[in-house]
Design a protein around this motif. Structure first.
Motif, PDB file in Angstrom:
ATOM      1  N   LEU A  55       1.046  -1.114   0.056  1.00 37.70           N
ATOM      2  CA  LEU A  55      -0.039  -0.059  -0.170  1.00 37.70           C
ATOM      3  C   LEU A  55       0.981   1.331  -0.181  1.00 37.70           C
ATOM      4  O   LEU A  55       0.603   2.040  -0.759  1.00 37.70           O
ATOM      5  CB  LEU A  55      -0.859   0.129   1.195  1.00 37.70           C
ATOM      6  N   LEU A  56       1.776   1.257   0.973  1.00 37.64           N
ATOM      7  CA  LEU A  56       2.732   2.500   1.129  1.00 37.64           C
ATOM      8  C   LEU A  56       3.499   2.873  -0.389  1.00 37.64           C
ATOM      9  O   LEU A  56       3.696   3.902  -0.768  1.00 37.64           O
ATOM     10  CB  LEU A  56       3.909   2.307   2.254  1.00 37.64           C
ATOM     11  N   ALA A  57       3.914   1.641  -1.008  1.00 36.06           N
ATOM     12  CA  ALA A  57       4.547   1.862  -2.576  1.00 36.06           C
ATOM     13  C   ALA A  57       3.336   2.372  -3.372  1.00 36.06           C
ATOM     14  O   ALA A  57       3.820   3.044  -4.193  1.00 36.06           O
ATOM     15  CB  ALA A  57       5.206   0.421  -2.841  1.00 36.06           C
ATOM     16  N   GLY A  58       2.412   1.763  -3.344  1.00 30.09           N
ATOM     17  CA  GLY A  58       1.290   2.087  -4.189  1.00 30.09           C
ATOM     18  C   GLY A  58       0.509   3.341  -4.255  1.00 30.09           C
ATOM     19  O   GLY A  58       0.219   4.090  -5.108  1.00 30.09           O
ATOM     20  N   SER A  60       2.349   6.193  -3.540  1.00 35.52           N
ATOM     21  CA  SER A  60       3.322   7.264  -3.763  1.00 35.52           C
ATOM     22  C   SER A  60       2.793   8.220  -4.959  1.00 35.52           C
ATOM     23  O   SER A  60       2.479   7.712  -5.997  1.00 35.52           O
ATOM     24  CB  SER A  60       4.730   6.603  -4.269  1.00 35.52           C
ATOM     25  N   GLY A  61       2.632   9.420  -4.763  1.00 41.57           N
ATOM     26  CA  GLY A  61       2.208  10.345  -5.638  1.00 41.57           C
ATOM     27  C   GLY A  61       0.730  10.713  -5.739  1.00 41.57           C
ATOM     28  O   GLY A  61       0.154  11.666  -6.340  1.00 41.57           O
ATOM     29  N   ASP A  62      -0.064   9.678  -5.067  1.00 37.85           N
ATOM     30  CA  ASP A  62      -1.376   9.758  -4.976  1.00 37.85           C
ATOM     31  C   ASP A  62      -1.640  11.111  -4.302  1.00 37.85           C
ATOM     32  O   ASP A  62      -0.948  11.657  -3.283  1.00 37.85           O
ATOM     33  CB  ASP A  62      -2.286   8.637  -4.272  1.00 37.85           C
ATOM     34  N   ARG A  63      -2.914  11.727  -4.740  1.00 36.22           N
ATOM     35  CA  ARG A  63      -3.346  13.173  -4.058  1.00 36.22           C
ATOM     36  C   ARG A  63      -3.660  12.903  -2.640  1.00 36.22           C
ATOM     37  O   ARG A  63      -3.321  13.911  -1.753  1.00 36.22           O
ATOM     38  CB  ARG A  63      -4.497  13.628  -4.788  1.00 36.22           C
ATOM     39  N   LEU A  64      -4.093  11.764  -2.040  1.00 34.98           N
ATOM     40  CA  LEU A  64      -4.290  11.623  -0.728  1.00 34.98           C
ATOM     41  C   LEU A  64      -3.294  10.691  -0.009  1.00 34.98           C
ATOM     42  O   LEU A  64      -3.497  10.160   1.011  1.00 34.98           O
ATOM     43  CB  LEU A  64      -5.825  10.950  -0.570  1.00 34.98           C
ATOM     44  N   GLU A  65      -2.115  10.710  -0.553  1.00 36.51           N
ATOM     45  CA  GLU A  65      -0.890   9.737   0.091  1.00 36.51           C
ATOM     46  C   GLU A  65      -0.771  10.437   1.561  1.00 36.51           C
ATOM     47  O   GLU A  65      -0.785   9.281   2.196  1.00 36.51           O
ATOM     48  CB  GLU A  65       0.268  10.163  -0.835  1.00 36.51           C
ATOM     49  N   ALA A  66      -0.745  11.398   1.764  1.00 34.41           N
ATOM     50  CA  ALA A  66      -0.472  11.928   3.158  1.00 34.41           C
ATOM     51  C   ALA A  66      -1.480  11.477   4.072  1.00 34.41           C
ATOM     52  O   ALA A  66      -1.163  11.124   5.448  1.00 34.41           O
ATOM     53  CB  ALA A  66      -0.248  13.458   3.041  1.00 34.41           C
TER      54      ALA A  66
END
Length: 202
Positions: A55-58, A60-66
């Protein structure tokens, strides 16, 4: 209706009839004769360590990653995460204060309410991974604000918002989260399972 909802309704009716009985308006409180259904709590299904890494790898770069990272690392409830304000986050000191939870009251109406319990008010140390993604998230949010200008609105200075600064719907977040899991080949989980995952990994 769910068993929990029926329990709530039964409790309200029992209390109302109890008052009517004290006033002499009814012979007896018949709601006391009824046994409400038992609530069967769903099995807790935290992500496995392998799923967590995936999940953490996937994200990356997602708008809601944080959002996902903070929820996973700190075990925040969804409402607590969505109710975070930038003044609650100290990126220099690496701390986060849980003071509010976001609650929906109408079609597009939200309020900030106290967390679930008194003990829910807390100051948490931010892991380095959270500090990094929150800094990147802040930069992205500033860019969105500049791009949308007068359309952008964030009256509470929330950390996690829609692109126009409006509060995030918990249902939209959950739906997006589950689509993300499906894309990554991870079995279906509730957003709340991130909280259980954080506790399990700790």
């Amino acid at each position: 209706l769910s068993a929990r909802t029926v329990q709530y309704l039964h409790a309200i009716l029992r209390r109302a009839l109890g008052q009517a009985e004290r006033w002499g308006m009814v012979q007896r409180n018949v709601a006391r004769l009824v046994s409400p259904p038992r609530v069967v709590k769903p099995d807790i299904q935290p992500l496995t360590p392998i799923e967590t890494k995936k999940l953490l790898a996937g994200i990356s770069g997602d708008r809601l990653e944080a959002l996902y990272t903070v929820a996973l690392a700190l075990g925040l409830r969804q409402g607590e995460a969505l109710g975070l304000r930038w003044e609650d986050v100290n990126l220099e000191a690496g701390t986060l204060s849980v003071k509010n939870a976001l609650q929906k009251t109408g079609a597009d109406e939200y309020v900030l309410v106290p967390p679930k319990t008194d003990k829910s008010r807390r100051i948490l140390k931010l892991p380095e991974i959270c500090v990094a993604v929150l800094k990147a998230h802040l930069e992205r949010q500033v860019e969105e604000k500049v791009r949308l200008q007068e359309v952008w609105s964030n009256k509470w200075n929330l950390v996690f918002t829609n692109e126009d600064g409006s509060p995030l719907s918990r249902y939209a977040v959950t739906s997006r989260f589950q689509r993300l899991l499906e894309r990554l080949g991870i079995k279906k989980h509730r957003f709340h399972d991130l909280r259980h995952t954080a506790a399990t990994l700790l």
